[in-house]
Design a protein around this motif. Structure first.
Motif, PDB file in Angstrom:
ATOM      1  N   SER A  64     -37.874 -46.735  18.754  1.00  0.00           N
ATOM      2  CA  SER A  64     -37.539 -47.970  18.670  1.00  0.00           C
ATOM      3  C   SER A  64     -37.899 -48.657  20.156  1.00  0.00           C
ATOM      4  N   LEU A  65     -37.908 -47.966  21.166  1.00  0.00           N
ATOM      5  CA  LEU A  65     -38.332 -48.521  22.422  1.00  0.00           C
ATOM      6  C   LEU A  65     -39.978 -48.679  22.666  1.00  0.00           C
ATOM      7  N   LYS A  66     -40.593 -47.704  21.944  1.00  0.00           N
ATOM      8  CA  LYS A  66     -42.168 -47.656  21.755  1.00  0.00           C
ATOM      9  C   LYS A  66     -42.457 -48.892  20.823  1.00  0.00           C
ATOM     10  N   TYR A  67     -41.611 -49.349  20.175  1.00  0.00           N
ATOM     11  CA  TYR A  67     -41.912 -50.700  18.957  1.00  0.00           C
ATOM     12  C   TYR A  67     -41.722 -51.845  19.995  1.00  0.00           C
ATOM     13  N   VAL A  68     -40.447 -51.892  20.849  1.00  0.00           N
ATOM     14  CA  VAL A  68     -40.497 -52.995  21.676  1.00  0.00           C
ATOM     15  C   VAL A  68     -41.390 -53.026  22.815  1.00  0.00           C
ATOM     16  N   GLU A  69     -42.045 -51.897  23.379  1.00  0.00           N
ATOM     17  CA  GLU A  69     -43.269 -51.908  24.568  1.00  0.00           C
ATOM     18  C   GLU A  69     -44.522 -52.553  23.737  1.00  0.00           C
ATOM     19  N   GLU A  70     -44.556 -52.099  22.468  1.00  0.00           N
ATOM     20  CA  GLU A  70     -46.069 -52.326  21.699  1.00  0.00           C
ATOM     21  C   GLU A  70     -46.154 -53.696  21.120  1.00  0.00           C
ATOM     22  N   THR A  71     -45.067 -54.210  20.957  1.00  0.00           N
ATOM     23  CA  THR A  71     -44.832 -55.642  20.061  1.00  0.00           C
ATOM     24  C   THR A  71     -45.327 -56.676  20.960  1.00  0.00           C
ATOM     25  N   LYS A  72     -46.361 -57.234  20.699  1.00  0.00           N
ATOM     26  CA  LYS A  72     -46.796 -58.401  21.549  1.00  0.00           C
ATOM     27  C   LYS A  72     -46.072 -59.804  21.164  1.00  0.00           C
ATOM     28  N   SER A  73     -45.926 -59.857  20.050  1.00  0.00           N
ATOM     29  CA  SER A  73     -44.956 -61.066  19.543  1.00  0.00           C
ATOM     30  C   SER A  73     -44.494 -60.954  18.269  1.00  0.00           C
ATOM     31  N   LEU A  74     -43.273 -61.753  17.867  1.00  0.00           N
ATOM     32  CA  LEU A  74     -42.830 -61.703  16.596  1.00  0.00           C
ATOM     33  C   LEU A  74     -42.583 -63.387  16.197  1.00  0.00           C
ATOM     34  N   PRO A  75     -42.672 -63.491  14.792  1.00  0.00           N
ATOM     35  CA  PRO A  75     -42.423 -65.046  14.501  1.00  0.00           C
ATOM     36  C   PRO A  75     -41.182 -65.310  14.822  1.00  0.00           C
ATOM     37  N   GLU A  76     -41.049 -66.725  15.281  1.00  0.00           N
ATOM     38  CA  GLU A  76     -39.978 -67.164  15.824  1.00  0.00           C
ATOM     39  C   GLU A  76     -38.705 -66.993  14.861  1.00  0.00           C
ATOM     40  N   VAL A 102     -34.601 -54.859  24.812  1.00  0.00           N
ATOM     41  CA  VAL A 102     -34.897 -55.940  23.754  1.00  0.00           C
ATOM     42  C   VAL A 102     -34.681 -57.304  24.402  1.00  0.00           C
ATOM     43  N   VAL A 103     -33.425 -57.336  24.992  1.00  0.00           N
ATOM     44  CA  VAL A 103     -33.035 -58.744  25.495  1.00  0.00           C
ATOM     45  C   VAL A 103     -34.350 -59.205  26.474  1.00  0.00           C
ATOM     46  N   LYS A 104     -34.724 -58.508  27.323  1.00  0.00           N
ATOM     47  CA  LYS A 104     -35.709 -58.761  28.244  1.00  0.00           C
ATOM     48  C   LYS A 104     -37.180 -59.020  27.499  1.00  0.00           C
ATOM     49  N   LYS A 105     -37.459 -58.477  26.544  1.00  0.00           N
ATOM     50  CA  LYS A 105     -38.723 -58.310  26.039  1.00  0.00           C
ATOM     51  C   LYS A 105     -38.728 -59.889  25.063  1.00  0.00           C
ATOM     52  N   PHE A 106     -37.568 -60.231  24.419  1.00  0.00           N
ATOM     53  CA  PHE A 106     -37.576 -61.201  23.278  1.00  0.00           C
ATOM     54  C   PHE A 106     -36.479 -62.176  23.779  1.00  0.00           C
ATOM     55  N   PRO A 107     -36.944 -63.052  25.001  1.00  0.00           N
ATOM     56  CA  PRO A 107     -35.950 -64.107  25.308  1.00  0.00           C
ATOM     57  C   PRO A 107     -35.707 -65.280  24.606  1.00  0.00           C
ATOM     58  N   ARG A 108     -36.666 -65.469  23.217  1.00  0.00           N
ATOM     59  CA  ARG A 108     -36.443 -66.660  22.546  1.00  0.00           C
ATOM     60  C   ARG A 108     -36.094 -66.271  21.375  1.00  0.00           C
ATOM     61  N   HIS A 109     -35.835 -64.979  21.068  1.00  0.00           N
ATOM     62  CA  HIS A 109     -35.524 -64.619  19.624  1.00  0.00           C
ATOM     63  C   HIS A 109     -33.991 -64.567  19.444  1.00  0.00           C
ATOM     64  N   LYS A 110     -33.449 -64.600  18.270  1.00  0.00           N
ATOM     65  CA  LYS A 110     -32.089 -64.122  18.043  1.00  0.00           C
ATOM     66  C   LYS A 110     -31.934 -62.881  17.964  1.00  0.00           C
ATOM     67  N   ILE A 111     -31.013 -62.499  18.645  1.00  0.00           N
ATOM     68  CA  ILE A 111     -30.734 -60.867  18.916  1.00  0.00           C
ATOM     69  C   ILE A 111     -29.350 -60.719  18.488  1.00  0.00           C
ATOM     70  N   VAL A 112     -29.060 -59.712  17.610  1.00  0.00           N
ATOM     71  CA  VAL A 112     -27.818 -59.496  17.286  1.00  0.00           C
ATOM     72  C   VAL A 112     -27.566 -57.990  17.447  1.00  0.00           C
ATOM     73  N   PHE A 113     -26.222 -57.611  18.010  1.00  0.00           N
ATOM     74  CA  PHE A 113     -25.842 -56.236  17.940  1.00  0.00           C
ATOM     75  C   PHE A 113     -25.010 -56.092  17.029  1.00  0.00           C
ATOM     76  N   LEU A 114     -25.056 -55.152  16.028  1.00  0.00           N
ATOM     77  CA  LEU A 114     -24.071 -54.845  14.928  1.00  0.00           C
ATOM     78  C   LEU A 114     -22.976 -54.061  15.338  1.00  0.00           C
ATOM     79  N   PRO A 115     -21.753 -54.254  14.857  1.00  0.00           N
ATOM     80  CA  PRO A 115     -20.624 -54.058  15.407  1.00  0.00           C
ATOM     81  C   PRO A 115     -20.536 -52.505  16.081  1.00  0.00           C
TER      82      PRO A 115
END
Length: 318
Positions: A64-76, A102-115
């Protein structure tokens, strides 16, 4: 209505921030043999299925961390979901570092931590992590107990909501115990890891060699499969997190593993456990359960919040 049906319905609080049909990314899928985490995983996938989520990517806790590091952008309109459980804090540092990344990399996306259930040994670490997460303007944290909720609201996020564990999505999906098929008396499932609490001398436990934990229930075949997929994840970390479909293979394999564990639990009359998900699994299967606390009160907090009204459940006070 059965108390377990009510608990499954309470998961609908998530619909407020992740509506039916949402496009999502699902991170931190457990690639290990803690069957409790696998039950959360299976419940989460069942929840996704019932709500017709469009899951654009799935990544295990190893990639997962690798995914965060390598992802340049995601649809809003993509919502980033992180696996729930009991690893929010400083007992399991890599998972907390992933949330912060994740919080640092995607400041404009909705982020949800499940329970989640929160626990920090180091107050300063809690404050540091809280400052990072407070900076995000569209973060929602679901938590499994009132103690976690209070700390999260004070230090981490304004949008914090109580919610049962995701494994409750499996109510009505898993089988129910047929008491005519019970073959054994008591399963003693006692934690052997860092969350294992001291059991009172008043509790008449068998000798430690009679205890079982999740890894004891798993087989050598399970361990071999895990090692194979851990190797594929090392390739994914070295090259691209999505090069080999580890999460798909693991998902299929663990369907069978969980079914095996279900059959094993249903062969016992009673399960005495300090594993929260040993307790939750009994609730799902209709097996009598006696719950002992873990090292910092996670189990008793969960019982009081959610499962105390479930038939054949009992909390053993230490």
């Amino acid at each position: 209505m059965h108390p377990m049906s009510i608990l499954k319905d309470k998961l609908s609080v998530i619909d407020r921030v992740v509506p039916h049909g949402s496009k999502v990314v699902y991170l931190d899928i457990p690639l290990h043999l803690n069957v409790g985490d696998l039950l959360i995983y299976k419940g989460t996938e069942q929840f996704f299925k019932e709500r017709n989520y469009q899951v654009l990517a799935r990544r295990t806790d190893k990639s997962s961390l690798k995914y965060v590091e390598e992802t340049k952008s995601l649809p809003e309109d993509v919502i980033i979901l992180l696996h729930g459980g009991g690893n929010f804090g400083d007992l399991y540092v890599p998972h907390q570092r992933l949330r912060e990344a994740v919080v640092k990399k995607f400041p404009r996306h909705k982020i949800v931590f499940l329970p989640q259930t929160l626990h920090f040994n180091d107050h300063n670490e809690m404050l540091k992590s809280g400052n990072i997460m407070r900076s995000h303007k569209n973060l929602t944290i679901f938590c499994r107990d009132v103690r976690s909720q209070k700390i999260l609201q004070e230090h981490f996020c304004d949008d914090v909501e109580l919610c049962p564990d995701m494994a409750h999505s499996l109510w009505g999906v898993f089988p129910q115990q047929n008491r005519a098929e019970i073959k054994r008396d008591t399963l003693w499932m006692i934690r052997k890891d860092i969350e294992g609490g001291k059991v009172s001398a008043e509790i008449q436990l068998p000798s430690p060699d009679k205890y079982e934990d999740w890894e004891d229930i798993c087989t050598d075949k399970d361990r071999k499969k895990l090692k194979l997929l851990e190797r594929t994840e090392r390739v994914n970390k070295a090259l691209s997190s999505g090069l080999i479909g580890t999460s798909s293979s693991w998902g299929t394999y663990t369907d069978g593993l969980v079914a095996r564990v279900n059959d094993y639990f249903m062969s016992f009359d009673t399960v005495v456990t300090s594993r929260m998900h040993g307790h939750i699994l009994c609730c799902l299967l209709g097996v009598k359960t006696k719950l002992l606390d873990n090292s910092y009160g996670k189990n008793s907090g969960y019982y009081e919040a959610w499962t105390k009204d479930v038939p054949e459940c009992e909390l053993i006070s230490l």
